[in-house]
Write a protein that holds these residues in place. Structure first.
Motif, PDB file in Angstrom:
ATOM      1  N   ASP A 234       0.641  -1.217   0.524  1.00  0.00           N
ATOM      2  CA  ASP A 234       0.236   0.423   0.100  1.00  0.00           C
ATOM      3  C   ASP A 234       0.980   1.486   0.818  1.00  0.00           C
ATOM      4  O   ASP A 234       0.925   2.166  -0.887  1.00  0.00           O
ATOM      5  CB  ASP A 234      -0.755  -0.060   1.241  1.00  0.00           C
ATOM      6  CG  ASP A 234      -2.058  -1.451   1.450  1.00  0.00           C
ATOM      7  OD1 ASP A 234      -2.231  -1.453  -0.294  1.00  0.00           O
ATOM      8  OD2 ASP A 234      -2.263  -1.402   2.442  1.00  0.00           O
ATOM      9  N   TYR A 235       1.847   0.980   0.964  1.00  0.00           N
ATOM     10  CA  TYR A 235       2.977   2.841   0.428  1.00  0.00           C
ATOM     11  C   TYR A 235       3.461   2.896  -0.777  1.00  0.00           C
ATOM     12  O   TYR A 235       3.261   4.105  -1.184  1.00  0.00           O
ATOM     13  CB  TYR A 235       4.115   2.349   2.296  1.00  0.00           C
ATOM     14  CG  TYR A 235       4.860   3.259   1.822  1.00  0.00           C
ATOM     15  CD1 TYR A 235       4.766   4.892   2.241  1.00  0.00           C
ATOM     16  CD2 TYR A 235       6.394   2.462   0.921  1.00  0.00           C
ATOM     17  CE1 TYR A 235       6.379   5.033   2.145  1.00  0.00           C
ATOM     18  CE2 TYR A 235       7.065   3.546   1.147  1.00  0.00           C
ATOM     19  CZ  TYR A 235       7.427   5.069   1.804  1.00  0.00           C
ATOM     20  OH  TYR A 235       8.493   5.560   1.560  1.00  0.00           O
ATOM     21  N   LYS A 236       3.977   1.365  -1.324  1.00  0.00           N
ATOM     22  CA  LYS A 236       4.376   1.607  -2.400  1.00  0.00           C
ATOM     23  C   LYS A 236       3.936   1.706  -3.870  1.00  0.00           C
ATOM     24  O   LYS A 236       4.264   2.375  -4.833  1.00  0.00           O
ATOM     25  CB  LYS A 236       4.726   0.274  -2.817  1.00  0.00           C
ATOM     26  CG  LYS A 236       5.784   0.630  -4.194  1.00  0.00           C
ATOM     27  CD  LYS A 236       6.364  -1.554  -4.595  1.00  0.00           C
ATOM     28  CE  LYS A 236       6.636  -1.398  -5.642  1.00  0.00           C
ATOM     29  NZ  LYS A 236       7.060  -3.094  -6.365  1.00  0.00           N
ATOM     30  N   TYR A 237       2.417   1.992  -3.479  1.00  0.00           N
ATOM     31  CA  TYR A 237       0.954   2.434  -4.139  1.00  0.00           C
ATOM     32  C   TYR A 237       0.727   4.133  -3.713  1.00  0.00           C
ATOM     33  O   TYR A 237      -0.199   3.905  -3.981  1.00  0.00           O
ATOM     34  CB  TYR A 237       0.414   1.256  -5.008  1.00  0.00           C
ATOM     35  CG  TYR A 237       1.131   0.447  -5.542  1.00  0.00           C
ATOM     36  CD1 TYR A 237       1.673   0.456  -7.046  1.00  0.00           C
ATOM     37  CD2 TYR A 237       1.319  -1.229  -5.069  1.00  0.00           C
ATOM     38  CE1 TYR A 237       2.601  -0.407  -7.608  1.00  0.00           C
ATOM     39  CE2 TYR A 237       2.420  -2.135  -5.966  1.00  0.00           C
ATOM     40  CZ  TYR A 237       2.045  -1.475  -7.131  1.00  0.00           C
ATOM     41  OH  TYR A 237       2.858  -2.661  -7.804  1.00  0.00           O
ATOM     42  N   GLU A 238       1.458   4.708  -2.830  1.00  0.00           N
ATOM     43  CA  GLU A 238       0.747   5.490  -2.010  1.00  0.00           C
ATOM     44  C   GLU A 238      -0.493   5.066  -1.524  1.00  0.00           C
ATOM     45  O   GLU A 238      -1.332   6.026  -1.322  1.00  0.00           O
ATOM     46  CB  GLU A 238       0.952   6.611  -2.765  1.00  0.00           C
ATOM     47  CG  GLU A 238       2.191   7.165  -3.437  1.00  0.00           C
ATOM     48  CD  GLU A 238       2.787   8.235  -4.609  1.00  0.00           C
ATOM     49  OE1 GLU A 238       1.165   8.793  -4.856  1.00  0.00           O
ATOM     50  OE2 GLU A 238       3.474   8.598  -4.416  1.00  0.00           O
ATOM     51  N   ASN A 239      -0.924   4.204  -1.348  1.00  0.00           N
ATOM     52  CA  ASN A 239      -2.299   4.257  -0.335  1.00  0.00           C
ATOM     53  C   ASN A 239      -2.091   4.391   0.875  1.00  0.00           C
ATOM     54  O   ASN A 239      -1.606   3.830   1.716  1.00  0.00           O
ATOM     55  CB  ASN A 239      -2.521   2.035  -0.459  1.00  0.00           C
ATOM     56  CG  ASN A 239      -4.337   2.437  -0.528  1.00  0.00           C
ATOM     57  OD1 ASN A 239      -4.776   2.577   0.221  1.00  0.00           O
ATOM     58  ND2 ASN A 239      -4.515   1.598  -0.957  1.00  0.00           N
ATOM     59  N   GLN A 240      -3.528   4.891   1.164  1.00  0.00           N
ATOM     60  CA  GLN A 240      -2.902   5.413   2.918  1.00  0.00           C
ATOM     61  C   GLN A 240      -3.597   4.097   3.690  1.00  0.00           C
ATOM     62  O   GLN A 240      -3.331   4.284   5.156  1.00  0.00           O
ATOM     63  CB  GLN A 240      -4.061   6.274   3.110  1.00  0.00           C
ATOM     64  CG  GLN A 240      -4.152   7.776   2.251  1.00  0.00           C
ATOM     65  CD  GLN A 240      -5.274   9.017   2.674  1.00  0.00           C
ATOM     66  OE1 GLN A 240      -5.977   8.733   3.584  1.00  0.00           O
ATOM     67  NE2 GLN A 240      -4.576  10.340   2.448  1.00  0.00           N
ATOM     68  N   MET A 241      -3.662   3.553   3.164  1.00  0.00           N
ATOM     69  CA  MET A 241      -4.486   1.968   4.345  1.00  0.00           C
ATOM     70  C   MET A 241      -2.710   1.472   4.793  1.00  0.00           C
ATOM     71  O   MET A 241      -3.052   0.876   5.664  1.00  0.00           O
ATOM     72  CB  MET A 241      -5.265   0.664   3.353  1.00  0.00           C
ATOM     73  CG  MET A 241      -6.055   1.104   2.946  1.00  0.00           C
ATOM     74  SD  MET A 241      -7.158   0.698   4.354  1.00  0.00           S
ATOM     75  CE  MET A 241      -7.464  -0.794   4.665  1.00  0.00           C
ATOM     76  N   SER A 242      -1.584   1.291   4.540  1.00  0.00           N
ATOM     77  CA  SER A 242      -0.768   1.572   4.408  1.00  0.00           C
ATOM     78  C   SER A 242      -0.286   2.029   6.027  1.00  0.00           C
ATOM     79  O   SER A 242      -0.209   0.426   6.839  1.00  0.00           O
ATOM     80  CB  SER A 242       0.800   1.858   4.079  1.00  0.00           C
ATOM     81  OG  SER A 242       1.905   1.553   4.640  1.00  0.00           O
ATOM     82  N   GLU A 243      -0.600   3.700   6.409  1.00  0.00           N
ATOM     83  CA  GLU A 243      -0.428   3.715   7.960  1.00  0.00           C
ATOM     84  C   GLU A 243      -1.978   3.052   9.154  1.00  0.00           C
ATOM     85  O   GLU A 243      -1.556   2.874  10.082  1.00  0.00           O
ATOM     86  CB  GLU A 243      -0.988   5.190   7.626  1.00  0.00           C
ATOM     87  CG  GLU A 243      -0.535   5.731   9.239  1.00  0.00           C
ATOM     88  CD  GLU A 243      -0.998   7.288   9.566  1.00  0.00           C
ATOM     89  OE1 GLU A 243      -0.805   7.963  10.004  1.00  0.00           O
ATOM     90  OE2 GLU A 243      -1.478   7.608   8.541  1.00  0.00           O
TER      91      GLU A 243
END
Length: 319
Positions: A49-58
Motif C-alpha cells: 500500500d505504501y508503494k502505491y501511495e495508499n493510506q491503508m498502509s498507515e
C-alpha cells in the motif's frame, strides 16, 4: 528421469532440466494468503500500500504497532524475513525483504505520538536482516550456470559454510570459493588459507605439470607472502605423491624446524637433518634425530657417525 530426496523437497533430474518440488512452506503461505491475518501478511500489505501511495498502509502499521509494545511489528519483520529465506524466486525475495526493511524502519517510531518515541533494541533484527540478505545473495549465485550448485536456504543452514567450501573445491572453483569466504567473513584457517592449500595440492596432482621445480616456484611465489599458510600440509602431500624435488624446495619456507627434520629423515637426508638439529642447539632434538638414524642403519655406521660429531656437549651427553 531421476528423483533425489532432499531435506525439504525432491530434486527432479532429467536429461535437460533440474527441477525442485516441495510443499509450499508455511512461512510463505502465511504471508501471501489472501485471508491471512498474521503480522507478516499485514506488514507485506502495508508495504505494498505504501508503494502505491495508499493510506491503508498507515492503518495496517498502527494495527501492528501500538503505543505500548513493538512485539507485533517485530514479529511481522521476522515473518517477512523468514518468508524471503524460504522463497526461491529472487524477485519475490526482494519484495519480502523490502517489506521487512520497511517495517524495521518503524520499530523505533511511535506512530501515535512520534515525539515520545522510544528506541528499542533492534540489533537482533538488524543482524538477522543482514545475515539473510547475505546468505540469499550467495545461494542465488550458486544457481548460476557457471557454478550449477542449486541449494535452498534450509539446506545451506544444514551443511554450513565449511562443507559448502569443500564442495566448491571438489569442483576446482577456487576463485569463487575464495569470494564466498570473504562474503561470509570466515577465519583464514577455515577459509582462504585452506583454499590456497587445496589449490597447491591441485597443482601437484595436475598431470600436465611435469616440471617439479616450476611447480615449487609457483607455489612459493603465490603463497610465501600470505601469513598462516600450513606449508607442511603441502609438503606432506608432495611427499605422498613422490615429488621429492618439490619437497626439498619447499623446506626453506616458514615451517617448524622439527617438521623440516622429520621430512629430511623421510627423504633419507640424514646428514642434513642432523646438522639442522645440531645447529639449533636443542640437545633433545639432536638426540631424537640420532635415535632415528640409529634405528635405520647398521650399528657400525652409526658409531662412525658419532665419531664425526663436532658438538662436544652432545658427545659428552651421549657418554
Amino acid at each position: 528421469v531421476w528423483l533425489s530426496t532432499e531435506i525439504d523437497g525432491i530434486r527432479i533430474i532429467s536429461g535437460r532440466t533440474l527441477d525442485f518440488f516441495q510443499r509450499l512452506p508455511d512461512e510463505v503461505f502465511n504471508v501471501f494468503d489472501l485471508l491471512s491475518s498474521t503480522p507478516g501478511a499485514k506488514l507485506y500489505s502495508a508495504y505494498m500500500d505504501y508503494k502505491y501511495e495508499n493510506q491503508m498502509s498507515e492503518m495496517l502499521l498502527n494495527q501492528l504497532k501500538s503505543s505500548r509494545s513493538t512485539n507485533g511489528l517485530e514479529e511481522a519483520v521476522k515473518e517477512c524475513i523468514s518468508a524471503a529465506s524460504n522463497e526461491h524466486d529472487p524477485s519475490i525475495q526482494k519484495i519480502l525483504l523490502k517489506a521487512a526493511l520497511f517495517g524495521r524502519a518503524f520499530l523505533c517510531v511511535n506512530l501515535n505520538n512520534p515525539k515520545n518515541s522510544i528506541r528499542p533494541t533492534v540489533s537482533l533484527i538488524n543482524d538477522l536482516c543482514t545475515n539473510v540478505i547475505r546468505d540469499l545473495r550467495l545461494i542465488n549465485n550458486l544457481q548460476h550456470i557457471n557454478i550449477s550448485m542449486p541449494i535452498t536456504y534450509k539446506q545451506f543452514e544444514l551443511i554450513g559454510s565449511r562443507i559448502l567450501i569443500d564442495r566448491l573445491l571438489r569442483r576446482n572453483l577456487h576463485e569463487f570459493a575464495t569470494s564466498v569466504t570473504k562474503l561470509l567473513r570466515m577465519p583464514p584457517e577455515e577459509g582462504e588459507n585452506r583454499i590456497l592449500v587445496q589449490w597447491a595440492v591441485q597443482e601437484l596432482v595436475n598431470p600436465s605439470n611435469t616440471n617439479e621445480e616450476a611447480i615449487a616456484d609457483t607455489i612459493k611465489t603465490r603463497l610465501s607472502g600470505i601469513p598462516g599458510i600450513p606449508f607442511i600440509d603441502i609438503i606432506e602431500e608432495a611427499f605422498k605423491l613422490k615429488k621429492y624435488t618439490v619437497v626439498r624446495r619447499l623446506l626453506d619456507v616458514k615451517i617448524s624446524l622439527s617438521a623440516q627434520i622429520d621430512i629430511l629423515l623421510k627423504l633419507n637426508d640424514k646428514e642434513e637433518a642432523l646438522q639442522k638439529a645440531l645447529s639449533c642447539g636443542d640437545t633433545d632434538l639432536a638426540l631424537f634425530v640420532l635415535m632415528r638414524i640409529k634405528a635405520s642403519e647398521p650399528l657400525s655406521d652409526y658409531m662412525l657417525r658419532l665419531q664425526r660429531l663436532k658438538s662436544l656437549p652432545l658427545k659428552l651427553h651421549l657418554q
